[in-house]
Scaffold this motif. Sequence first.
Motif, mmCIF file in Angstrom:
data_model
loop_
_atom_site.group_PDB
_atom_site.id
_atom_site.type_symbol
_atom_site.label_atom_id
_atom_site.label_comp_id
_atom_site.label_asym_id
_atom_site.label_seq_id
_atom_site.Cartn_x
_atom_site.Cartn_y
_atom_site.Cartn_z
ATOM 1 N N ALA A 1 -11.098 7.795 4.644
ATOM 2 C CA ALA A 1 -10.429 7.462 3.470
ATOM 3 C C ALA A 1 -9.156 6.651 4.074
ATOM 4 C CB ALA A 1 -10.321 8.150 2.230
ATOM 5 N N LEU A 2 -8.608 7.452 4.839
ATOM 6 C CA LEU A 2 -7.139 6.909 5.423
ATOM 7 C C LEU A 2 -7.323 5.762 6.459
ATOM 8 C CD1 LEU A 2 -4.234 7.278 5.777
ATOM 9 C CD2 LEU A 2 -4.421 9.003 7.680
ATOM 10 N N HIS B 1 -6.956 0.204 7.501
ATOM 11 C CA HIS B 1 -7.685 -0.897 8.163
ATOM 12 C C HIS B 1 -7.807 -0.806 9.677
ATOM 13 C CE1 HIS B 1 -8.252 -2.840 4.407
ATOM 14 N NE2 HIS B 1 -7.012 -2.923 4.001
ATOM 15 N N LEU C 1 1.128 4.944 0.915
ATOM 16 C CA LEU C 1 0.691 6.047 1.842
ATOM 17 C C LEU C 1 0.224 7.344 1.360
ATOM 18 C CD1 LEU C 1 -0.785 5.725 4.787
ATOM 19 C CD2 LEU C 1 1.705 6.513 5.698
ATOM 20 N N ASP C 2 -0.583 7.830 1.367
ATOM 21 C CA ASP C 2 -0.966 9.168 0.787
ATOM 22 C C ASP C 2 -0.552 10.192 2.026
ATOM 23 O OD1 ASP C 2 -1.914 11.563 -0.076
ATOM 24 O OD2 ASP C 2 -3.688 10.767 -0.966
ATOM 25 N N MET D 1 0.935 -1.059 -0.103
ATOM 26 C CA MET D 1 0.041 0.063 0.044
ATOM 27 C C MET D 1 0.764 1.168 -0.008
ATOM 28 S SD MET D 1 -2.647 1.258 3.041
ATOM 29 C CE MET D 1 -1.172 1.801 4.078
ATOM 30 N N LYS E 1 -2.925 12.772 3.020
ATOM 31 C CA LYS E 1 -4.072 12.421 4.219
ATOM 32 C C LYS E 1 -3.284 12.431 5.482
ATOM 33 C CE LYS E 1 -6.910 9.569 1.151
ATOM 34 N NZ LYS E 1 -6.279 9.161 -0.081
ATOM 35 N N LYS F 1 -9.699 3.633 6.228
ATOM 36 C CA LYS F 1 -10.107 2.496 5.446
ATOM 37 C C LYS F 1 -8.825 1.891 4.782
ATOM 38 C CE LYS F 1 -13.228 1.089 1.765
ATOM 39 N NZ LYS F 1 -14.112 1.757 0.676
ATOM 40 N N GLU F 2 -7.932 2.678 4.326
ATOM 41 C CA GLU F 2 -6.727 2.166 3.712
ATOM 42 C C GLU F 2 -5.951 1.454 4.758
ATOM 43 O OE1 GLU F 2 -4.697 5.524 1.886
ATOM 44 O OE2 GLU F 2 -6.377 5.969 0.643
#
Length: 290
Positions: free
Chosen positions: A40-41, A46, A3-4, A1, A7, A43-44
Motif C-alpha cells: 500500500a505504501l 508510486h 504520508l501514513d 498526499m 506505514k 502504491k501511494e
Amino acid sequence: MDLDLRKVRYFVAVAEELNFGRAADRLRIAQPALSRQIRALEKELHIELFERSSRGTALTPAGTQLLADAGPVLAAADAMERRARLAARGTAPFTVAFMPGILVTPVVRAFTDAYPGIGVEVLRTSYYEQVAVLHDGRADVSFVRLPVPVAGLTVVPLFAEARVVAVPAGHPLAGKERLHVDDIADEHLLQDPDLVPEWRDIARDVREGSSRWRSGPGSTMEEKLEHVAAEEGIIIVPRSTAALYTRPDVVYRPLDGIADNQVAVAYSTQRGSAEVEQFADLAVRLLRTN
C-alpha cells in the motif's frame, strides 16, 4: 498526499531486517498484514521500495533514500507527541544532555539563575545517542563530542580535549609513560577506524583488510573496557572520560600524533528558542577556550 507514518514505521522495520518474517515478529503483526501495508505504501508513493526475489529482499535506490529520510521524520513526530503530552501535564522540563566526562554544572547553574522559573534536568548520553536525543525530543540541548551528523542541528564548538589510549595492564605498551600513534599501529582498535584517522592510515588491520570493530548502541564504555582487559584490543578516549572509568586491569597512556577531541553544544535548528539560544551563549561564555 498525506504520508501514513505507521506505514513508514513498518517500512523501516522491513528495511532494517531485510526480511518480512523477522520484521513482522519485531512489529508483532502478522506477516501477510505487513506485506499488504508495504504494498500500500509503494502504491501511494508510486515507487518500488524493495526488490523481492528467491535470494531474499533488498532495497531499491528509492527504498534506500526513503530509509535515510525516514529516521529524522519519525524522530520529529515522536518528539512532537512527547512534548505535547508533557506540555499538557505542565511538566515539560528543559533537558540538558551530555557525554561522559563533560562538566556541564557551571552552565546549568548560570542558566537556572537566568531562568529561575524553568525546571532543568540533565541526561547522560552515549556516543550513539548524543544527537538522537535532540531529534527525538528527549533533550533541548546536548553537549556532544565531534564528529556528529549535523543535519537539522546547530552545532557550536566549545573546546578541545586531549585523548588517551587504553591498553591491558599486562601489555608491553603499558610500561611506557607516553605513547605515539605509531606505537599502536599493530594493535586492534575496538572502535570505528574513521573516528581515529591517524590510526586508520597506518594500522596493520587496515593494510591487511582485517579491520573489524565492536560498535553499536549497546556498546558501552564498560563493555569496551572488558574487551580491552581481555587483551582483545585497545580504545582511544578523551582524557576526562578515562578519568571516570579507572580499573586495575586497564592502563591509560597519553597519546601523541593524534588530534584532540572536539566538544560542542548542539540543538535542533527547527526547535530553537530564546532559552535554547541563551543556554548556548552561556556555554560559549563559560566553556569556550579557543
